[in-house]
Design a protein around this motif. Structure first.
Motif, mmCIF file in Angstrom:
data_model
loop_
_atom_site.group_PDB
_atom_site.id
_atom_site.type_symbol
_atom_site.label_atom_id
_atom_site.label_comp_id
_atom_site.label_asym_id
_atom_site.label_seq_id
_atom_site.Cartn_x
_atom_site.Cartn_y
_atom_site.Cartn_z
ATOM 1 N N PRO A 283 -0.682 3.661 -8.313
ATOM 2 C CA PRO A 283 -1.767 3.789 -9.288
ATOM 3 C C PRO A 283 -1.547 4.966 -10.234
ATOM 4 O O PRO A 283 -1.359 6.102 -9.794
ATOM 5 N N CYS A 313 -5.115 0.027 -11.751
ATOM 6 C CA CYS A 313 -6.002 0.585 -10.731
ATOM 7 C C CYS A 313 -6.929 1.648 -11.298
ATOM 8 O O CYS A 313 -6.664 2.260 -12.334
ATOM 9 N N VAL A 324 -8.042 5.634 -4.515
ATOM 10 C CA VAL A 324 -7.936 4.437 -5.343
ATOM 11 C C VAL A 324 -9.048 3.475 -4.986
ATOM 12 O O VAL A 324 -9.423 3.339 -3.817
ATOM 13 N N GLN A 328 -9.865 -2.953 -6.215
ATOM 14 C CA GLN A 328 -8.920 -3.077 -7.331
ATOM 15 C C GLN A 328 -7.491 -3.137 -6.814
ATOM 16 O O GLN A 328 -6.687 -3.934 -7.276
ATOM 17 N N ARG A 329 -7.164 -2.274 -5.804
ATOM 18 C CA ARG A 329 -5.800 -2.277 -5.290
ATOM 19 C C ARG A 329 -5.463 -3.607 -4.654
ATOM 20 O O ARG A 329 -4.393 -4.173 -4.871
#
Length: 334
Positions: A283, A313, A324, A328-329
């Motif tokens: 990210p 990310c 993070v 999203q990851r």
């Protein structure tokens, strides 16, 4: 004893000390020899003996300069069971060597090299504590393990590289691995999955690269390095240097295809170029957070390059740490 074409073996009893060097070299028919009473010698060189399979110095305690055992293509074993110290370089390199015996060795005052031993599968030096020069374990294609349980310092640096079947190693007492321009390198070990240097506090130029199966590593006690390069480790997902405060020169993390996280919470300065690039799953927000951390401490060096990481990310701060966005990851990894 050199260039004898028909000599097959010899024993030299009664010799306890040699003020100069003992050289056994280029004896094409020699298969074995022993100096049973020799306790001290200036230097020891055994090389280019094409038929030599074994030798021993059962009483040898000290060598005042170098020990070179190399290019003996039939040598499978040698024994120096009482040897405590070598005042110069110690080099072990013979293609058929499967084992060696140095149970009392505590000190090498020059470089120590175990390299290009095509048949060496393992070795242990149970008492070796100090290498004043550089320590290199390299180019041993079937080496599966090695042990240096008492090693505390390799003043000239440490290299573990090009060992095709080495899966893991640990140096549990090593605190120093090089100063100034020296190098600590763990590289080109295609089977390596882990390594441990739990009390290492001081190193010079640290490099971890091209270890195809290494998934993570950490240096839990390392506080400063001259430079740091983590590059081309195909399955590396994370690394941690939790107490590292400064990098004197360049800091590069590049082309680690699976890298998703790193831990450098105490890093406040670097003196060269900062490069985080071509880490496809890393990210970008984590990299940006590191840059902000360095800027806040006034520790930014000359140049920053942070291209080719995962821009998709997002990150947030949780309990003082940048993390993070998990959803999203997971989306990015699908």
């Amino acid at each position: 004893v050199s260039t004898n074409t028909v000599l097959t073996s010899f024993t030299l009893p009664g010799i306890t000390s040699v003020g100069g060097d003992v050289v056994v070299r280029d004896n094409v028919a020699l298969t074995s020899f022993t100096l049973p009473d020799l306790a001290s010698v200036s230097g020891l060189r055994v090389d280019l003996n094409t038929a030599l399979t074994s030798f021993e110095f059962p009483a040898l305690i000290s060598v005042n300069s170098y020990v070179l055992v190399r290019q003996n293509p039939a040598l499978t074993l040698f024994s120096l069971p009482l040897l405590e110290g070598v005042s110069g370089d110690l080099q072990l390199s013979s293609s058929a060597l499967t084992s060696f015996v140095l149970p009392e060795l505590t000190l090498v005052e020059g470089d120590f090299e175990v390299s290009q031993n095509s048949m060496l599968t393992a070795f242990v030096l149970p008492k070796l504590a100090t290498v004043v020069g550089a320590l290199s374990v390299s180019g041993n294609p079937v080496l599966a393990s090695f042990g240096l349980p008492e090693l505390t310092s390799a003043d000239g640096g440490l290299g573990v590289g090009g060992n095709a079947t080495l899966t893991a190693f640990a140096l549990p007492k090593l605190t120093l691995a090089g100063t100034l321009a020296d190098t600590l390198a763990v590289s080109d070990n295609p089977a390596l999955t882990s390594f441990s240097l739990p009390v290492l506090t001081t190193a010079a130029n640290l490099g971890v690269g091209r270890n195809a199966l290494l998934t993570s590593f950490d240096f839990p006690a390392l506080t400063s390095v001259s430079s740091l390069i983590v590059s081309k480790n195909k399955v590396l997902t994370s690394f941690s240097l939790p107490v590292l405060t400064s990098v004197g020169g360049d800091l590069e993390v590049s082309t680690n295809a699976a890298l998703t996280s790193f831990t450098l919470p105490e890093l406040t300065s670097f003196g060269g170029v900062l490069k985080f690039f071509k880490n496809a799953f890393l990210p970008q927000c984590l990299v940006d957070a590191l840059v902000a951390q360095l800027q806040a401490a006034g520790g930014i060096g000359a140049y920053i390059d942070t291209a080719g990481n995962n821009e998709a990310c997002t990150c947030e701060e949780v309990d003082g740490e940048v993390v993070v966005d998990v959803v999203q990851r997971e989306r990015d990894l699908m």
